[in-house]
Design an enzyme around this catalytic site. Structure first.
Site, PDB file in Angstrom:
ATOM      1  N   ASP A 148       8.964   4.425   4.655  1.00 61.72           N
ATOM      2  CA  ASP A 148       7.614   4.165   5.777  1.00 61.72           C
ATOM      3  C   ASP A 148       8.196   4.438   7.240  1.00 61.72           C
ATOM      4  O   ASP A 148       7.527   5.128   8.064  1.00 61.72           O
ATOM      5  CB  ASP A 148       7.074   2.798   5.413  1.00 61.72           C
ATOM      6  CG  ASP A 148       5.799   2.502   6.587  1.00 61.72           C
ATOM      7  OD1 ASP A 148       4.597   2.916   5.873  1.00 61.72           O
ATOM      8  OD2 ASP A 148       5.935   2.169   7.402  1.00 61.72           O
ATOM      9  N   PHE A 176       1.973   3.012   6.387  1.00 64.72           N
ATOM     10  CA  PHE A 176       1.855   4.042   5.530  1.00 64.72           C
ATOM     11  C   PHE A 176       2.030   3.837   4.130  1.00 64.72           C
ATOM     12  O   PHE A 176       1.376   4.499   3.064  1.00 64.72           O
ATOM     13  CB  PHE A 176       2.422   5.452   6.213  1.00 64.72           C
ATOM     14  CG  PHE A 176       1.967   5.833   7.444  1.00 64.72           C
ATOM     15  CD1 PHE A 176       0.815   5.644   7.871  1.00 64.72           C
ATOM     16  CD2 PHE A 176       2.785   6.227   8.337  1.00 64.72           C
ATOM     17  CE1 PHE A 176       0.303   5.900   9.055  1.00 64.72           C
ATOM     18  CE2 PHE A 176       2.376   6.531   9.622  1.00 64.72           C
ATOM     19  CZ  PHE A 176       1.068   6.472   9.810  1.00 64.72           C
ATOM     20  N   ASP A 177       2.937   3.105   3.730  1.00 64.78           N
ATOM     21  CA  ASP A 177       3.105   2.470   2.536  1.00 64.78           C
ATOM     22  C   ASP A 177       1.802   2.000   2.038  1.00 64.78           C
ATOM     23  O   ASP A 177       1.436   2.020   0.824  1.00 64.78           O
ATOM     24  CB  ASP A 177       4.214   1.652   2.332  1.00 64.78           C
ATOM     25  CG  ASP A 177       5.518   2.028   2.079  1.00 64.78           C
ATOM     26  OD1 ASP A 177       5.593   3.277   1.479  1.00 64.78           O
ATOM     27  OD2 ASP A 177       6.604   1.734   2.581  1.00 64.78           O
ATOM     28  N   ILE A 178       1.458   0.939   2.682  1.00 66.81           N
ATOM     29  CA  ILE A 178      -0.034   0.258   2.422  1.00 66.81           C
ATOM     30  C   ILE A 178      -1.123   1.108   2.296  1.00 66.81           C
ATOM     31  O   ILE A 178      -1.726   1.350   1.165  1.00 66.81           O
ATOM     32  CB  ILE A 178      -0.389  -0.903   3.356  1.00 66.81           C
ATOM     33  CG1 ILE A 178       0.741  -2.015   3.359  1.00 66.81           C
ATOM     34  CG2 ILE A 178      -1.736  -1.339   3.341  1.00 66.81           C
ATOM     35  CD1 ILE A 178       0.800  -2.839   1.946  1.00 66.81           C
TER      36      ILE A 178
END
Length: 396
Positions: A148, A176-178
């Site tokens: 991320d 951005f992972d989420i």
């Protein structure tokens, strides 16, 4: 309903009956599969013998287990498989063959040698919805590390975060992972809808860079549609003012006036109605252009009372505002608003307080059946189930 989920006698949710083979780890994939599990899917988390690395990402921890891991792994059963072992690899292939959904976040091409890539799985299970999460996409991004932080840097987000004349900063959350986890759930559910109509499975691909560019919606559009590169402005908004923290007598409070009506209400509440006669401040565009002239007027007015006093006054006047709080304040606010943000999953010494799913349904409510599993917690039952199914298929 699959035999695996029937055996666990789980409550019915909107995705009840779906079997999810979760070959992912760390954040984006596990966050996505936790959501699917909340909605009733039977999620089988497959870990290497060393386990998901987030198990050891501590402190912070709860009873020796990383709170990072605990926060994104409820409603899953856990199975240890070593893909390098022939028997374990066969069980993984059997799980993928039986699954409605397979989700993985290996490097592009990383599962081919194990016969667990999309083409291999779809050959045996053509109805499968196979979701892949990568950092930068397929072949072109195969050599780039999918972290991320790296994507925050390379996508441009960090260039937008921080003071105008200061260094770039990462977001305080692995945003951005989420977001990629959420995009994966959207893609999976859409592909399942397509399968309902046609019987066809398909591959769903999500990468952090594409998620980042889509998620920075107005900033990305500034460049591609306006041929202008956005720049960091601290807590200021590029198109609106006021839309940022402003100092009260004892600290800063967020104040928002996103249109002319809201600004008129703000001016009245602050006791400065005369600013409405100033042509510079009568429109959104004007206030944005002349923010350097307007800010001192607002700051002087706000300096006459505390954050708490202004929050009460402005809220009563229908003006969007709020104090800057830490996470505990956010949770406590949700509790006061009746949102019941915390749910306890599990019982006894396995009980874990967790943030509940953000989505509510009027009928098929999210369920919180299983606490985050210990490594290999359900290995015996799952190995027996997979071996039995494989044996039945061989002798049929």
């Amino acid at each position: 309903m699959t035999e695996a989920s029937a055996a666990s006698a789980t409550p019915v949710g909107p995705l009840d009956g779906l079997l999810v083979a979760d070959f992912s780890r760390v954040l984006a994939g596990p966050f996505a599969t936790q959501i699917l599990g909340d909605f009733g899917a039977d999620v089988i988390k497959v870990e290497a013998p060393i386990g998901d690395e987030t198990r050891g990402w501590r402190p912070p921890e709860r009873d020796g287990v990383s709170t990072y891991y605990l926060g994104i792994n409820r409603n899953k059963r856990d199975l240890i498989l070593d893909f390098r072992d022939e028997d374990d690899r066969a069980l993984a292939q059997e799980l993928a063959r039986r699954a409605d959904v397979v989700i993985e976040n290996f490097k592009p091409g990383g599962l081919e040698k194990f016969g667990l890539d999309y083409e291999s799985v779809a050959k045996e299970n053509p109805a499968v919805v196979y979701a892949s999460i990568t950092g930068f996409g397929g072949a072109g991004g195969a050599g780039l590390p999918g972290y991320d932080l790296i994507v925050q840097a390379m996508s441009g987000l960090m260039s937008l975060t921080g003071d105008k004349d200061g260094p770039a900063y990462r977001s305080g959350v692995s945003v951005f992972d989420i977001m990629s986890g959420l995009q994966s759930v959207i893609g999976i559910l859409s592909a399942l809808r397509h399968r309902d109509r046609t019987g066809e499975g398909q591959r769903v691909e999500v990468n952090l860079l594409s998620t980042a560019l889509a998620g920075m919606a107005n900033h990305s559009s500034t460049y591609v549609a306006g041929d202008t590169v956005p720049f960091r402005m601290g807590n200021a908004h590029p198109s609106l003012f006021p839309y940022e923290p402003l100092p009260a007598s004892d600290g800063e409070i967020i104040v928002v006036a996103a249109n002319d009506r809201q600004f008129a209400a703000l001016a009245e509440a602050l006791g400065i109605p005369e600013v409405l006669d100033d042509e510079r401040f009568q429109t959104t565009d004007g206030r944005n252009v002349h923010r350097d002239a307007l800010r001192p007027i607002l700051v002087e007015a706000l300096s006459t009372a505390t954050i708490a006093e202004w929050f009460d006054r402005l809220t009563a006047a229908g003006i969007a505002c709020g104090p800057i709080q830490t996470i505990d304040g956010g949770v406590q606010l949700a509790e006061r608003l009746g949102l019941e943000p915390v749910v306890t999953v599990g019982e006894g010494d396995r009980a874990v307080p967790m943030i509940r799913n953000a989505i509510t349904f009027s009928k098929t409510k999210p369920q919180y059946r299983l606490p985050p599993p210990t490594l290999g917690e359900h290995a015996d039952e799952l190995r027996a189930w997979l071996a039995t199914r494989a044996e039945q298929e061989t002798t049929a």
